[in-house]
Design a protein around this motif. Structure first.
Motif, PDB file in Angstrom:
ATOM      1  N   TYR A 197      -2.583   2.010 -47.325  1.00 39.93           N
ATOM      2  CA  TYR A 197      -2.317   3.318 -46.755  1.00 39.93           C
ATOM      3  C   TYR A 197      -3.348   3.657 -45.678  1.00 39.93           C
ATOM      4  O   TYR A 197      -4.505   3.252 -45.755  1.00 39.93           O
ATOM      5  CB  TYR A 197      -2.380   4.408 -47.832  1.00 39.93           C
ATOM      6  CG  TYR A 197      -1.329   4.276 -48.904  1.00 39.93           C
ATOM      7  CD1 TYR A 197       0.021   4.177 -48.580  1.00 39.93           C
ATOM      8  CD2 TYR A 197      -1.687   4.270 -50.248  1.00 39.93           C
ATOM      9  CE1 TYR A 197       0.985   4.058 -49.570  1.00 39.93           C
ATOM     10  CE2 TYR A 197      -0.726   4.159 -51.245  1.00 39.93           C
ATOM     11  CZ  TYR A 197       0.609   4.055 -50.901  1.00 39.93           C
ATOM     12  OH  TYR A 197       1.556   3.957 -51.879  1.00 39.93           O
ATOM     13  N   SER A 230       3.749   7.666 -47.079  1.00 38.89           N
ATOM     14  CA  SER A 230       4.778   6.727 -47.526  1.00 38.89           C
ATOM     15  C   SER A 230       5.021   6.788 -49.019  1.00 38.89           C
ATOM     16  O   SER A 230       6.025   6.296 -49.517  1.00 38.89           O
ATOM     17  CB  SER A 230       4.378   5.294 -47.142  1.00 38.89           C
ATOM     18  OG  SER A 230       3.133   4.948 -47.722  1.00 38.89           O
ATOM     19  N   ALA A 231       4.097   7.422 -49.756  1.00 43.85           N
ATOM     20  CA  ALA A 231       4.283   7.553 -51.199  1.00 43.85           C
ATOM     21  C   ALA A 231       4.998   8.841 -51.559  1.00 43.85           C
ATOM     22  O   ALA A 231       5.389   9.040 -52.701  1.00 43.85           O
ATOM     23  CB  ALA A 231       2.927   7.514 -51.913  1.00 43.85           C
ATOM     24  N   GLY A 232       5.182   9.727 -50.596  1.00 42.40           N
ATOM     25  CA  GLY A 232       5.823  11.008 -50.872  1.00 42.40           C
ATOM     26  C   GLY A 232       4.786  12.056 -51.247  1.00 42.40           C
ATOM     27  O   GLY A 232       3.748  11.737 -51.813  1.00 42.40           O
ATOM     28  N   SER A 505       1.476   9.188 -69.309  1.00 42.59           N
ATOM     29  CA  SER A 505       1.070   7.926 -68.691  1.00 42.59           C
ATOM     30  C   SER A 505      -0.443   7.772 -68.756  1.00 42.59           C
ATOM     31  O   SER A 505      -1.188   8.738 -68.525  1.00 42.59           O
ATOM     32  CB  SER A 505       1.533   7.888 -67.237  1.00 42.59           C
ATOM     33  OG  SER A 505       0.989   6.782 -66.560  1.00 42.59           O
ATOM     34  N   VAL A 509       0.105   8.535 -61.588  1.00 48.82           N
ATOM     35  CA  VAL A 509      -0.035   8.352 -60.140  1.00 48.82           C
ATOM     36  C   VAL A 509       1.157   8.998 -59.445  1.00 48.82           C
ATOM     37  O   VAL A 509       2.104   9.457 -60.076  1.00 48.82           O
ATOM     38  CB  VAL A 509      -0.117   6.851 -59.777  1.00 48.82           C
ATOM     39  CG1 VAL A 509      -1.409   6.237 -60.286  1.00 48.82           C
ATOM     40  CG2 VAL A 509       1.093   6.089 -60.329  1.00 48.82           C
ATOM     41  N   ILE A 510       1.102   9.019 -58.123  1.00 45.16           N
ATOM     42  CA  ILE A 510       2.162   9.643 -57.346  1.00 45.16           C
ATOM     43  C   ILE A 510       3.520   9.051 -57.701  1.00 45.16           C
ATOM     44  O   ILE A 510       4.503   9.763 -57.888  1.00 45.16           O
ATOM     45  CB  ILE A 510       1.894   9.454 -55.842  1.00 45.16           C
ATOM     46  CG1 ILE A 510       0.618  10.183 -55.428  1.00 45.16           C
ATOM     47  CG2 ILE A 510       3.070   9.948 -55.013  1.00 45.16           C
ATOM     48  CD1 ILE A 510       0.181   9.883 -54.012  1.00 45.16           C
ATOM     49  N   GLU A 511       3.555   7.718 -57.805  1.00 38.22           N
ATOM     50  CA  GLU A 511       4.834   7.028 -57.994  1.00 38.22           C
ATOM     51  C   GLU A 511       5.510   7.364 -59.319  1.00 38.22           C
ATOM     52  O   GLU A 511       6.735   7.238 -59.429  1.00 38.22           O
ATOM     53  CB  GLU A 511       4.624   5.512 -57.881  1.00 38.22           C
ATOM     54  CG  GLU A 511       4.312   5.025 -56.473  1.00 38.22           C
ATOM     55  CD  GLU A 511       2.869   5.266 -56.052  1.00 38.22           C
ATOM     56  OE1 GLU A 511       2.536   5.024 -54.869  1.00 38.22           O
ATOM     57  OE2 GLU A 511       2.059   5.701 -56.895  1.00 38.22           O
ATOM     58  N   ASN A 512       4.760   7.773 -60.353  1.00 37.53           N
ATOM     59  CA  ASN A 512       5.405   8.150 -61.617  1.00 37.53           C
ATOM     60  C   ASN A 512       5.346   9.665 -61.854  1.00 37.53           C
ATOM     61  O   ASN A 512       5.378  10.122 -62.990  1.00 37.53           O
ATOM     62  CB  ASN A 512       4.807   7.379 -62.807  1.00 37.53           C
ATOM     63  CG  ASN A 512       3.331   7.676 -63.046  1.00 37.53           C
ATOM     64  OD1 ASN A 512       2.806   8.711 -62.626  1.00 37.53           O
ATOM     65  ND2 ASN A 512       2.641   6.771 -63.733  1.00 37.53           N
ATOM     66  N   ASP A 513       5.280  10.413 -60.745  1.00 33.23           N
ATOM     67  CA  ASP A 513       5.283  11.880 -60.817  1.00 33.23           C
ATOM     68  C   ASP A 513       4.132  12.374 -61.678  1.00 33.23           C
ATOM     69  O   ASP A 513       4.245  13.360 -62.389  1.00 33.23           O
ATOM     70  CB  ASP A 513       6.629  12.373 -61.371  1.00 33.23           C
ATOM     71  CG  ASP A 513       6.810  13.875 -61.284  1.00 33.23           C
ATOM     72  OD1 ASP A 513       6.249  14.498 -60.369  1.00 33.23           O
ATOM     73  OD2 ASP A 513       7.500  14.435 -62.167  1.00 33.23           O
ATOM     74  N   TYR A 514       2.987  11.676 -61.570  1.00 27.64           N
ATOM     75  CA  TYR A 514       1.772  12.026 -62.329  1.00 27.64           C
ATOM     76  C   TYR A 514       2.048  12.174 -63.823  1.00 27.64           C
ATOM     77  O   TYR A 514       1.522  13.053 -64.495  1.00 27.64           O
ATOM     78  CB  TYR A 514       1.142  13.304 -61.778  1.00 27.64           C
ATOM     79  CG  TYR A 514       0.738  13.183 -60.339  1.00 27.64           C
ATOM     80  CD1 TYR A 514      -0.190  12.235 -59.938  1.00 27.64           C
ATOM     81  CD2 TYR A 514       1.315  13.983 -59.375  1.00 27.64           C
ATOM     82  CE1 TYR A 514      -0.548  12.100 -58.600  1.00 27.64           C
ATOM     83  CE2 TYR A 514       0.965  13.855 -58.034  1.00 27.64           C
ATOM     84  CZ  TYR A 514       0.029  12.908 -57.664  1.00 27.64           C
ATOM     85  OH  TYR A 514      -0.319  12.767 -56.342  1.00 27.64           O
TER      86      TYR A 514
END
Length: 591
Positions: A197, A230-232, A505, A509-514
């Motif tokens: 990134y 790019s990760a949203g 989790s 992280v961003i990808e799993n909606d924290y």
């Protein structure tokens, strides 16, 4: 909240500081009033901690039950320490923050406040029922521990009625610890951690901090960046706080609403922001604007005019201002919307402006002026985008910055038409301030999002700004995103462990909606819907959740919400049957 707010803080400042004022003035002539107050309350906390295991008899759960005639509730963490207590735990009235510290000595063992624990008072508020909430922050050496907050709840007579805590138990005495890496080296560590990134770092906010990770306290550098484009972008949390250990390791990152460190009681920045409105005369602008469904709406919004005749999309009474997002976020400039002849205003954002004004007035009518209760000025940034000016499809709360509570609206959606969206984001700001932050991940993050959905929808309903019967969020935009009545329609669960439930989790992280903060928000919002379905009036439900909000700490999860709901129902003097119904509904949701 607005009943006492800053007045309570002033009383406490006098109680702590006024004794020996002449000596204090000589000894602390180079310190601000806030610094003197903090130093003295920290000293009082340290002295109290020294006494905890030397003098104060430790109360057991049985002792507290006897003190309350059997009417008390307890909630413990996985480690066995108290996170929520409803009940009296101190025999004397609590008259100031120092007495509040003394009241904790008898339950220090239950809370895990071992010798060397340090904490200080930061905030106080009183609700419409006369209950007072004293907020304390925990320290680790010279630095404040992030997300470590404790609240003492006092009844109208000043006696303890409960305590909620996200303090780190048995944190011990911090050793003198100097960083082996510099500020610049810590920033480079962050860049190297994410080579995929192109991070935008806000190096002016890099600072030293303390944090607990899996129960272990660390001194670290906090380095702030925007979330990678790019990760949203996460709703309501447009920034990341990266933590680099003093020895040079990358520890973790946390989503945060703002890189700026909020210091309750420090009004210098707020006063600077309010100065924008000095000398401006109030005016108005009326327009007929087209809505996304093809219909039209006539609205009138406040406009401010300076001595030279320049007009601004600004409200001199509520202290709300509209300005450009890119200029503020990436160039460090405040560029407000302006016009020489009070024409040419962007219709798309007039709607958002109108909705925020209505939400502001709604909360003020419920004792909450602005997001902090003290009238903090509101900055609405238009054309939300990334560093390349690519529009972001969202509506967000962006935290406190330079004395403003900051929100943003986008040109690529119609969320600006929605009262519930404006109220959702506004509620994020209130939660951020009253809870002392928020650990925006897993259950605590879902509680934060769920509370915003609840208050957003109820605000919209009570203002009669919708005909929606399914408790949708953002239905006026033509693209609703959640349903409080039927969460499954949007892939959300109705109970822990049920269909669509996203488990906590270990690496939010961003990808799993924290850890599913938006996915699992329905565990909170559906509970509010159920209460209305059982016959509770919407106004009662809103007051109930407003009460819950006062009892949150940054780590509050679903079970703490259950406890807070029952406590709030008791404070609101609701029938005992409602407390039983709360047990039933929360039980069916798995908490």
């Amino acid at each position: 909240m607005g009943v006492l707010s800053k007045g309570l803080l002033t009383v406490f400042l006098c109680a702590v500081i006024c004794a020996g004022a002449e000596e204090a003035a000589a000894e602390h002539e180079n310190l601000s009033l806030l610094e003197v107050w903090k130093q003295r309350t920290e000293n009082a906390a340290s002295d109290a901690a020294e006494k905890i295991y030397n003098e104060a008899p430790q109360l057991t759960e049985k002792d507290i039950l006897e003190m309350n005639g059997g009417d008390a509730d307890f909630l413990y963490s996985e480690d066995g320490y108290l996170t929520f207590l409803r009940g009296k735990f101190y025999e004397m009235p609590v008259t100031d923050t120092e007495t509040g510290i003394e009241s904790l000595q008898g339950i220090a063992g239950l809370l895990g406040l071992s010798k060397g624990s340090e904490f200080f008072a930061v905030y106080g508020e009183r609700d419409a029922k006369g209950y007072t909430y004293l907020t304390y922050r925990q320290r680790y050496g010279e630095l404040t521990l992030e997300n470590a907050v404790l609240k003492i709840i006092l009844d109208p007579q000043g006696y303890t009625a409960g305590v909620v805590s996200s303090f780190t138990p048995n944190v011990g005495i911090a050793e003198q610890d100097e960083p082996s890496v510099t500020k610049e080296e810590a920033e480079q560590i962050v860049r190297e951690e994410f080579p995929q990134y192109r991070l935008t770092l806000y190096t002016q906010y890099t600072r030293q901090t303390s944090v607990t990770i899996q129960g272990v306290a660390y001194h670290a550098w906090a380095v702030f960046s925007r979330a990678p484009a790019s990760a949203g972008y996460p709703e309501g949390r447009g920034y990341l706080e990266h933590l680099a250990g003093y020895e040079g390791s990358y520890l973790t990152y946390l989503p945060v609403s703002s890189p700026e460190e909020l210091v309750p009681g420090d009004n210098a920045q707020t006063e600077n922001a309010l100065a924008f409105f000095d000398g401006l005369a109030q005016d108005s602008y009326t327009a007929v604007v087209k809505l996304q469904d093809g219909t039209a709406e006539r609205l009138t919004v406040p406009v401010a005019r300076d001595a030279a005749g320049m007009h601004y999309l600004a409200d001199t009474e509520r202290h709300i201002l509209l300005a450009d997002y890119y200029s503020y976020a990436f160039e460090g400039k405040l560029v407000p919307w302006s016009s020489l002849d009070n024409t040419g205003w962007p219709e798309h954002y007039l709607l958002a402006y109108d909705r925020y004004c209505r939400v502001y007035d709604f909360y003020k009518s419920h004792g909450m002026e602005s997001v902090d209760g003290f009238g903090c000025p509101i900055l609405i940034l238009t054309d939300y985008c990334d560093s390349l000016k690519k529009p972001e499809n969202n509506a967000v709360y962006l935290g406190f910055s330079a004395g403003w509570a900051v929100f943003s609206a986008s040109a690529v959606n119609d969320y600006g038409e929605c009262v519930d969206v404006a109220a959702h984001e506004f509620t994020h700001g209130i939660t951020d301030y009253t809870a002392g932050g928020n650990l925006y991940q897993n259950a605590s993050g879902a509680v934060n999002e769920g509370l915003s959905d609840v208050c957003g929808n109820l605000c919209e309903m009570l203002l009669k700004a919708t005909e929606d019967t399914k408790w949708l969020l953002a239905e006026k935009s033509g693209a609703p995103v959640r349903s409080m009545s039927e969460p499954g329609i949007y892939g959300q669960p109705v109970k822990i462990g049920g269909m669509y439930y996203y488990p906590d989790s270990e690496a939010p992280v961003i990808e799993n909606d924290y850890g599913g903060v938006h996915i699992n928000s329905s565990l909170i919002s559906h509970t509010a819907y159920r209460l209305c379905e059982e016959g509770m009036e919407p106004e009662e439900v809103f007051l109930l959740w407003q009460g819950v909000q006062k009892m949150l700490t940054p780590r509050s999860g679903y079970q703490e919400v259950h406890m807070a709901l029952k406590f709030a129902a008791k404070i609101q003097k609701l029938d005992l049957l409602w407390q039983e119904k709360i047990d039933e509904i929360c039980g069916e949701a798995g908490y």
